[in-house]
Design a protein around this motif. Structure first.
Motif, short mmCIF file in Angstrom:
data_model
loop_
_atom_site.label_atom_id
_atom_site.label_comp_id
_atom_site.label_asym_id
_atom_site.label_seq_id
_atom_site.Cartn_x
_atom_site.Cartn_y
_atom_site.Cartn_z
N GLY A 217 -15.98 -29.86 -12.10
CA GLY A 217 -15.10 -29.91 -13.26
C GLY A 217 -13.84 -30.72 -12.96
O GLY A 217 -13.36 -31.47 -13.81
N SER A 218 -13.31 -30.55 -11.74
CA SER A 218 -12.08 -31.30 -11.39
C SER A 218 -12.34 -32.81 -11.50
O SER A 218 -11.52 -33.55 -12.04
CB SER A 218 -11.66 -30.99 -9.95
OG SER A 218 -11.46 -29.61 -9.79
N HIS B 229 -7.08 -27.26 -15.01
CA HIS B 229 -8.00 -28.38 -15.25
C HIS B 229 -8.62 -28.90 -13.97
O HIS B 229 -9.29 -29.92 -13.99
CB HIS B 229 -7.28 -29.49 -16.02
CG HIS B 229 -6.78 -29.03 -17.35
ND1 HIS B 229 -7.64 -28.55 -18.33
CD2 HIS B 229 -5.54 -28.91 -17.86
CE1 HIS B 229 -6.93 -28.18 -19.39
NE2 HIS B 229 -5.66 -28.38 -19.13
N GLY B 230 -8.37 -28.21 -12.86
CA GLY B 230 -9.01 -28.63 -11.62
C GLY B 230 -8.09 -28.56 -10.43
O GLY B 230 -6.89 -28.29 -10.57
N GLU C 72 -7.97 -26.29 -23.50
CA GLU C 72 -9.17 -25.45 -23.36
C GLU C 72 -9.30 -24.62 -24.64
O GLU C 72 -8.31 -24.05 -25.09
CB GLU C 72 -9.01 -24.47 -22.19
CG GLU C 72 -8.92 -25.08 -20.82
CD GLU C 72 -8.34 -24.07 -19.82
OE1 GLU C 72 -9.06 -23.14 -19.42
OE2 GLU C 72 -7.16 -24.21 -19.45
N VAL D 101 -15.01 -26.84 -19.31
CA VAL D 101 -15.64 -26.51 -18.02
C VAL D 101 -16.07 -25.05 -18.00
O VAL D 101 -17.19 -24.72 -17.59
CB VAL D 101 -14.68 -26.83 -16.84
CG1 VAL D 101 -15.21 -26.28 -15.53
CG2 VAL D 101 -14.48 -28.34 -16.72
N1 PMP Z 1 -11.30 -26.80 -15.97
C1 PMP Z 1 -11.44 -25.48 -16.20
C2 PMP Z 1 -11.15 -24.95 -17.57
C3 PMP Z 1 -11.89 -24.63 -15.19
O1 PMP Z 1 -12.03 -23.32 -15.44
C4 PMP Z 1 -12.17 -25.18 -13.92
C5 PMP Z 1 -12.68 -24.31 -12.77
N2 PMP Z 1 -12.27 -23.01 -12.79
C6 PMP Z 1 -12.02 -26.55 -13.72
C7 PMP Z 1 -11.58 -27.34 -14.77
C8 PMP Z 1 -12.31 -27.19 -12.40
O2 PMP Z 1 -13.67 -27.16 -12.16
P1 PMP Z 1 -14.24 -27.23 -10.65
O3 PMP Z 1 -13.84 -25.96 -9.97
O4 PMP Z 1 -15.73 -27.36 -10.84
O5 PMP Z 1 -13.66 -28.43 -10.02
#
Ligand code: PMP
Length: 432
Positions: free
Chosen positions: A103-104, A137-138, A202, A238
């Protein structure tokens, strides 16, 4: 003292944690033979439950057939089919799907595409990206530059000295969690709408906001504000994407058409690392994702793609989005019952199977001994996995987000174990 709630000794998440050895459906087992009901789908990603044989077969077959092919050198059947499936479940609203490993990275990709979009129009001074406070957001540096999660940004400010973001928009009213449309409009006016490259929100704020919902009217208002200002609207799905909220995506019911959508977690239901940035037609006119300087070695690798494809098919075969929509209100009801009468909880909030129990604690005590990790640690003692969320006393929440496959009987067990944990915490805290 560290202000990261995961560092709290009672939580035992970083040290002394049980060793997981196997998992099946909604259950995880440790080396001592203890069972844990997965009330948080890991970190809100194991949406179809653990150890699903169809997914394991798809992963194995793909690994045997073609484990790796780089997208610049070959097209792969698995990636093609996954992309077609994503276009199908999103009603062909997006032009491109750009794959990442997390997601990051999907957030990073969205930021890159936003800046490319404006640069292609000669709009090079449009560099401000606004997110909400709180937000997550990451964990990569670019994603953190727009993050409303102060603990996770800690010590990174030097990297962000030239950051493209001027940060976050927060709610003024202490009683509300997320900023209102009027607060967004004020911030746009203060910065100058012509400088704002993108807004990132979000639909239900998870790890940082503790299941606080962004009202549909605010999201629609933001779309109009962005349209008036030449700003792109990025929705971070995400956590909320792929059925979690009882719809395919958290923004679906608002009718809003985002320019970019960030996804990961539920896309592969935690079986492999994969993320994706969904890009609308308006963002890349005449450009393809390959021109956009995005992508990593493993982005869109065939095994992750085949896994995600199998997950999306499994979700449809078992009607899991509808199941989440059906069980959501029941979960709200049961959480309201189990927390009624407790002084340290507020009524549950959230949507579908992404819900939270907000906690009441004064800011000083939160800083030294936050309640959420204590409740999560107590729940682990009773065999229930939960997720501590929030960035401050106001957003501190216990997230309850079981796999979308959970049965009503398992929900009863979840509530019974949660009740035991809450009782234990009530008995050992003065915040009763
Ligand atoms: N955005 C949101 C809304 C998330 O909840 C997360 C992870 N908790 C991320 C981005 C980042 O995702 P990742 O951990 O897969 O990098």
């Amino acid at each position: 003292m560290s202000n990261d709630i995961l560092d709290t000794p009672e939580l035992n998440l970083r040290a002394g944690k049980p060793v997981a050895v196997k998992a099946s459906g909604c259950w995880v087992y440790d080396t001592e033979g203890r069972d844990y009901l997965d009330g948080s789908s890991g970190t809100i990603c194991v949406n179809i439950g653990h150890g699903v044989p169809e997914i394991i077969s798809a992963m194995t077959e793909q690994a045997q057939q073609l484990g790796f092919a780089h997208r610049n050198q070959f097209a792969s059947q698995a990636v093609r089919e996954l992309t077609a499936e994503i276009h199908r479940v999103t009603g062909h609203r997006f032009k491109e799907v750009v794959y990442t490993n997390s997601g990051s990275e999907a957030t990073e990709t969205a930021l890159r595409l936003v800046l490319n979009h404006h640069a292609a129009r000669g709009d090079v001074d449009r560099t401000v990206v606004l997110a909400q406070f709180p937000s997550y957001h990451g964990m990569t540096a670019g994603a953190l530059s727009i993050s409303g999660h102060p603990q996770r940004r800690r010590n990174l400010d030097p990297l962000h000295d030239n950051r493209l973001s001027l940060g976050t928009v927060a709610a003024r009213d202490a009683a509300s969690s997320l900023p209102t449309l009027a607060e967004w409009e004020e911030r746009f006016a203060a910065i100058g709408p012509e400088r704002i490259a993108a807004v990132v929100v979000e639909p239900v704020s998870g790890a940082a906001g503790g299941a606080a919902e962004l009202p549909d009217e605010t999201l629609r208002g933001l779309r109009e504000l962005c349209d008036r200002s030449g700003t792109l609207l990025v929705i971070d799905e995400v956590m909320t994407g792929f059925g979690r909220t009882g719809e395919w995506f958290g923004h679906d019911r608002s009718g809003v058409r985002p320019d970019l959508v960030i996804t990961a977690k539920g896309l592969s239901a935690g079986y492999t690392p994969i993320g994706a940035c969904l890009v609308s037609r308006e963002v890349l006119p005449g450009q393809s994702a390959t021109d956009a300087a995005v992508g990593h070695t493993m982005s869109g690798n065939p095994v992750s793609a085949a896994t995600a494809l199998a997950v999306l098919r499994y979700m449809q075969e078992h009607d899991l989005v509808a199941h989440a929509a059906k069980l959501g209100p029941l979960l709200t009801e049961r959480l309201a019952e189990v927390t009624a009468g407790l002084e340290f909880t507020r009524p549950p909030r959230g949507r579908g199977l992404l819900q939270g129990v907000p906690l009441v604690q004064d800011a000083e005590e939160f800083a030294t001994n936050p309640l959420a990790p204590r409740i999560c640690a107590a729940a682990m003692e009773y065999g229930l996995q939960l997720y501590p969320a929030g960035v401050d006393a106001r957003s501190q929440t216990i997230l309850v987000a079981p796999p979308l496959t959970i049965t009503e009987a398992e929900l009863d067990i979840l509530i019974a174990r949660l009740e035991q944990a809450l009782r234990l915490v009530a008995a050992t805290t003065h915040a009763r």
